[in-house]
Write a protein that holds these residues in place. Structure first.
Motif, PDB file in Angstrom:
ATOM      1  N   GLY A 111     -17.017   5.415  17.284  1.00  0.00           N
ATOM      2  CA  GLY A 111     -17.400   6.770  17.639  1.00  0.00           C
ATOM      3  C   GLY A 111     -16.236   7.720  17.801  1.00  0.00           C
ATOM      4  O   GLY A 111     -16.118   8.403  18.824  1.00  0.00           O
ATOM      5  N   GLN A 112     -15.365   7.802  16.770  1.00  0.00           N
ATOM      6  CA  GLN A 112     -14.249   8.733  16.833  1.00  0.00           C
ATOM      7  C   GLN A 112     -13.720   9.029  15.429  1.00  0.00           C
ATOM      8  O   GLN A 112     -13.907   8.257  14.495  1.00  0.00           O
ATOM      9  CB  GLN A 112     -13.113   8.166  17.676  1.00  0.00           C
ATOM     10  N   PHE A 113     -13.085  10.204  15.320  1.00  0.00           N
ATOM     11  CA  PHE A 113     -12.287  10.508  14.146  1.00  0.00           C
ATOM     12  C   PHE A 113     -10.900   9.937  14.370  1.00  0.00           C
ATOM     13  O   PHE A 113     -10.356  10.000  15.477  1.00  0.00           O
ATOM     14  CB  PHE A 113     -12.142  12.016  13.960  1.00  0.00           C
ATOM     15  N   VAL A 114     -10.306   9.395  13.319  1.00  0.00           N
ATOM     16  CA  VAL A 114      -8.913   8.989  13.345  1.00  0.00           C
ATOM     17  C   VAL A 114      -8.237   9.670  12.156  1.00  0.00           C
ATOM     18  O   VAL A 114      -8.672   9.495  11.008  1.00  0.00           O
ATOM     19  CB  VAL A 114      -8.736   7.465  13.252  1.00  0.00           C
ATOM     20  N   VAL A 115      -7.212  10.456  12.419  1.00  0.00           N
ATOM     21  CA  VAL A 115      -6.488  11.162  11.369  1.00  0.00           C
ATOM     22  C   VAL A 115      -5.071  10.626  11.324  1.00  0.00           C
ATOM     23  O   VAL A 115      -4.396  10.547  12.356  1.00  0.00           O
ATOM     24  CB  VAL A 115      -6.481  12.684  11.609  1.00  0.00           C
ATOM     25  N   GLY A 116      -4.625  10.246  10.127  1.00  0.00           N
ATOM     26  CA  GLY A 116      -3.273   9.715   9.995  1.00  0.00           C
ATOM     27  C   GLY A 116      -2.909   9.506   8.549  1.00  0.00           C
ATOM     28  O   GLY A 116      -3.616   9.944   7.627  1.00  0.00           O
ATOM     29  N   LYS A 117      -1.810   8.809   8.315  1.00  0.00           N
ATOM     30  CA  LYS A 117      -1.294   8.564   6.976  1.00  0.00           C
ATOM     31  C   LYS A 117      -1.783   7.212   6.459  1.00  0.00           C
ATOM     32  O   LYS A 117      -1.725   6.208   7.169  1.00  0.00           O
ATOM     33  CB  LYS A 117       0.234   8.573   6.981  1.00  0.00           C
ATOM     34  N   LEU A 118      -2.242   7.212   5.213  1.00  0.00           N
ATOM     35  CA  LEU A 118      -2.611   5.978   4.527  1.00  0.00           C
ATOM     36  C   LEU A 118      -2.022   6.063   3.122  1.00  0.00           C
ATOM     37  O   LEU A 118      -2.420   6.919   2.330  1.00  0.00           O
ATOM     38  CB  LEU A 118      -4.133   5.824   4.464  1.00  0.00           C
ATOM     39  N   GLU A 119      -1.055   5.190   2.851  1.00  0.00           N
ATOM     40  CA  GLU A 119      -0.368   5.220   1.557  1.00  0.00           C
ATOM     41  C   GLU A 119       0.175   6.611   1.242  1.00  0.00           C
ATOM     42  O   GLU A 119       0.095   7.092   0.110  1.00  0.00           O
ATOM     43  CB  GLU A 119      -1.310   4.762   0.446  1.00  0.00           C
ATOM     44  N   ARG A 139      -8.021  -3.417   1.312  1.00  0.00           N
ATOM     45  CA  ARG A 139      -7.109  -3.350   0.165  1.00  0.00           C
ATOM     46  C   ARG A 139      -7.621  -2.380  -0.891  1.00  0.00           C
ATOM     47  O   ARG A 139      -6.867  -1.556  -1.431  1.00  0.00           O
ATOM     48  CB  ARG A 139      -6.933  -4.735  -0.447  1.00  0.00           C
ATOM     49  N   LEU A 140      -8.912  -2.476  -1.203  1.00  0.00           N
ATOM     50  CA  LEU A 140      -9.474  -1.645  -2.257  1.00  0.00           C
ATOM     51  C   LEU A 140      -9.495  -0.175  -1.860  1.00  0.00           C
ATOM     52  O   LEU A 140      -9.071   0.696  -2.640  1.00  0.00           O
ATOM     53  CB  LEU A 140     -10.880  -2.120  -2.615  1.00  0.00           C
ATOM     54  N   VAL A 141      -9.968   0.121  -0.657  1.00  0.00           N
ATOM     55  CA  VAL A 141     -10.056   1.523  -0.238  1.00  0.00           C
ATOM     56  C   VAL A 141      -8.666   2.130  -0.078  1.00  0.00           C
ATOM     57  O   VAL A 141      -8.439   3.294  -0.410  1.00  0.00           O
ATOM     58  CB  VAL A 141     -10.888   1.648   1.054  1.00  0.00           C
ATOM     59  N   THR A 142      -7.713   1.340   0.406  1.00  0.00           N
ATOM     60  CA  THR A 142      -6.347   1.839   0.532  1.00  0.00           C
ATOM     61  C   THR A 142      -5.755   2.177  -0.836  1.00  0.00           C
ATOM     62  O   THR A 142      -5.143   3.235  -1.025  1.00  0.00           O
ATOM     63  CB  THR A 142      -5.454   0.778   1.218  1.00  0.00           C
ATOM     64  N   ALA A 143      -5.978   1.293  -1.810  1.00  0.00           N
ATOM     65  CA  ALA A 143      -5.476   1.558  -3.167  1.00  0.00           C
ATOM     66  C   ALA A 143      -6.170   2.784  -3.770  1.00  0.00           C
ATOM     67  O   ALA A 143      -5.526   3.614  -4.419  1.00  0.00           O
ATOM     68  CB  ALA A 143      -5.710   0.333  -4.040  1.00  0.00           C
ATOM     69  N   LEU A 144      -7.481   2.906  -3.543  1.00  0.00           N
ATOM     70  CA  LEU A 144      -8.209   4.066  -4.024  1.00  0.00           C
ATOM     71  C   LEU A 144      -7.618   5.359  -3.462  1.00  0.00           C
ATOM     72  O   LEU A 144      -7.373   6.330  -4.189  1.00  0.00           O
ATOM     73  CB  LEU A 144      -9.681   3.974  -3.585  1.00  0.00           C
ATOM     74  N   THR A 145      -7.379   5.348  -2.156  1.00  0.00           N
ATOM     75  CA  THR A 145      -6.850   6.534  -1.489  1.00  0.00           C
ATOM     76  C   THR A 145      -5.511   6.946  -2.092  1.00  0.00           C
ATOM     77  O   THR A 145      -5.248   8.130  -2.313  1.00  0.00           O
ATOM     78  CB  THR A 145      -6.689   6.245   0.019  1.00  0.00           C
ATOM     79  N   SER A 146      -4.663   5.977  -2.390  1.00  0.00           N
ATOM     80  CA  SER A 146      -3.326   6.289  -2.897  1.00  0.00           C
ATOM     81  C   SER A 146      -3.356   6.869  -4.301  1.00  0.00           C
ATOM     82  O   SER A 146      -2.450   7.595  -4.691  1.00  0.00           O
ATOM     83  CB  SER A 146      -2.458   5.031  -2.892  1.00  0.00           C
ATOM     84  N   ARG A 147      -4.437   6.565  -5.059  1.00  0.00           N
ATOM     85  CA  ARG A 147      -4.485   6.981  -6.462  1.00  0.00           C
ATOM     86  C   ARG A 147      -5.446   8.137  -6.730  1.00  0.00           C
ATOM     87  O   ARG A 147      -5.538   8.579  -7.878  1.00  0.00           O
ATOM     88  CB  ARG A 147      -4.891   5.767  -7.329  1.00  0.00           C
ATOM     89  N   MET A 148      -6.150   8.586  -5.741  1.00  0.00           N
ATOM     90  CA  MET A 148      -7.100   9.689  -5.955  1.00  0.00           C
ATOM     91  C   MET A 148      -6.355  11.013  -6.164  1.00  0.00           C
ATOM     92  O   MET A 148      -5.336  11.249  -5.554  1.00  0.00           O
ATOM     93  CB  MET A 148      -8.063   9.792  -4.764  1.00  0.00           C
TER      94      MET A 148
END
Length: 278
Positions: free
Chosen positions: A69-77, A269-278
């Motif tokens: 029940g929270q937003f988390v904002v930060g850096k991913l890849e 792993r998959l979502v992190t890789a997706l985020t880095s390449r979007m």
């Protein structure tokens, strides 16, 4: 619950203004909605800021076990990302405009891409618990739609196309990345029913007949509003159980959380890789 367009827009603006103040100039570009048992992805964010839903003006509060029940904002890849650790559901008693309020807030925060994830029951006979499924399309069988009522002209036009609700480019990217990382990735159609009960075996047979590969109690309202707002969408389901009548034993939320926990490494792993390449 009835909302006038002006009142609802004011609520969205006030919620977005509160979050912007907490972010102190940070501007997330990608949002990720994390389903049951999948919230650990948010723990991977660095230089993170947590904003509890209960502190945000006009926000509902998540009542489901496994949703922080929270937003988390930060850096991913290297990308500035906003994660929803827990979502809201129609079955919790919220109006669909409340359920989807965070998506419109994302739009006002300048976010252009939404990754939606969920835990789902597998209907396709080729699926097994622990599979990940790339959502290619969806079925809305509830008779409900968060866009019913006065159109919010500031966010999008009344009549909009849903031919490609789930972005083709992102789907291709997800398939390629999964293949590169040797992560099995199914593809299919997600069906939304309201819950909170699991479906009957007869309902599952019907859903399979009309083309559903997985079923769940979320996601579609958020996708409808995201597309209305012009956000690009990518969707991934974690198949946490075989749907009713397809396996032995009874269905439970504990099974959902246990299976999601078992496959979270590949999911992250998959979502992190997706985020880095979007």
């Amino acid at each position: 619950m009835n909302f006038s367009a002006a009142e609802y827009t004011r609520q969205v603006q006030e919620a977005a203004a509160y979050i912007k103040e907490k972010l102190n100039g940070r501007k997330p570009e990608i949002a990720i909605t994390l389903g049951s048992g999948l919230g650990d992805l948010a723990e991977q964010l660095t230089d993170a800021v947590q904003i509890p839903y209960g502190d945000i003006p006009h926000f509902p509060v998540s009542t489901v076990a496994g949703h922080k029940g929270q937003f988390v904002v930060g850096k991913l890849e290297g990308r500035e990302v906003l994660c929803m650790q827990g979502r809201f559901h129609y079955y919790e008693g919220y109006d669909l405009k409340q359920v989807t309020l965070p998506v419109r807030v994302m739009k006002l925060l300048g976010i252009g891409t939404l990754i939606v994830t969920n835990a789902a029951g597998g209907i396709n006979t080729g699926f097994r618990p622990g599979n990940l499924m790339l959502i290619e399309d969806h079925l809305n069988l509830t008779g409900e739609n968060p866009l019913i009522g006065e159109n919010l002209e500031a966010f999008g036009e009344r009549f909009f196309d849903m031919t490609v609700a789930y972005d083709r480019e992102y789907r291709t990217l997800a398939e390629n990345l999964a293949a590169e990382m040797d992560i099995p990735l199914q593809k299919g159609v997600y069906a939304w029913l309201t819950g909170p009960n699991y479906e009957t075996p007869a309902e599952i047979r019907y859903l399979r007949t009309i083309g559903a590969d997985a079923v769940g109690m979320s996601t579609v309202p958020e996708v409808l509003v995201a597309r209305h707002c012009g956000l690009r969408v990518c969707g991934i389901s974690c198949i946490t159980n075989l749907a009713a009548g397809m396996g032995e034993g009874l269905l439970s939320h504990e099974e959902v959380k246990e299976t999601a926990d078992r496959v979270k490494v590949d999911f992250i792993r998959l979502v992190t890789a997706l985020t880095s390449r979007m």
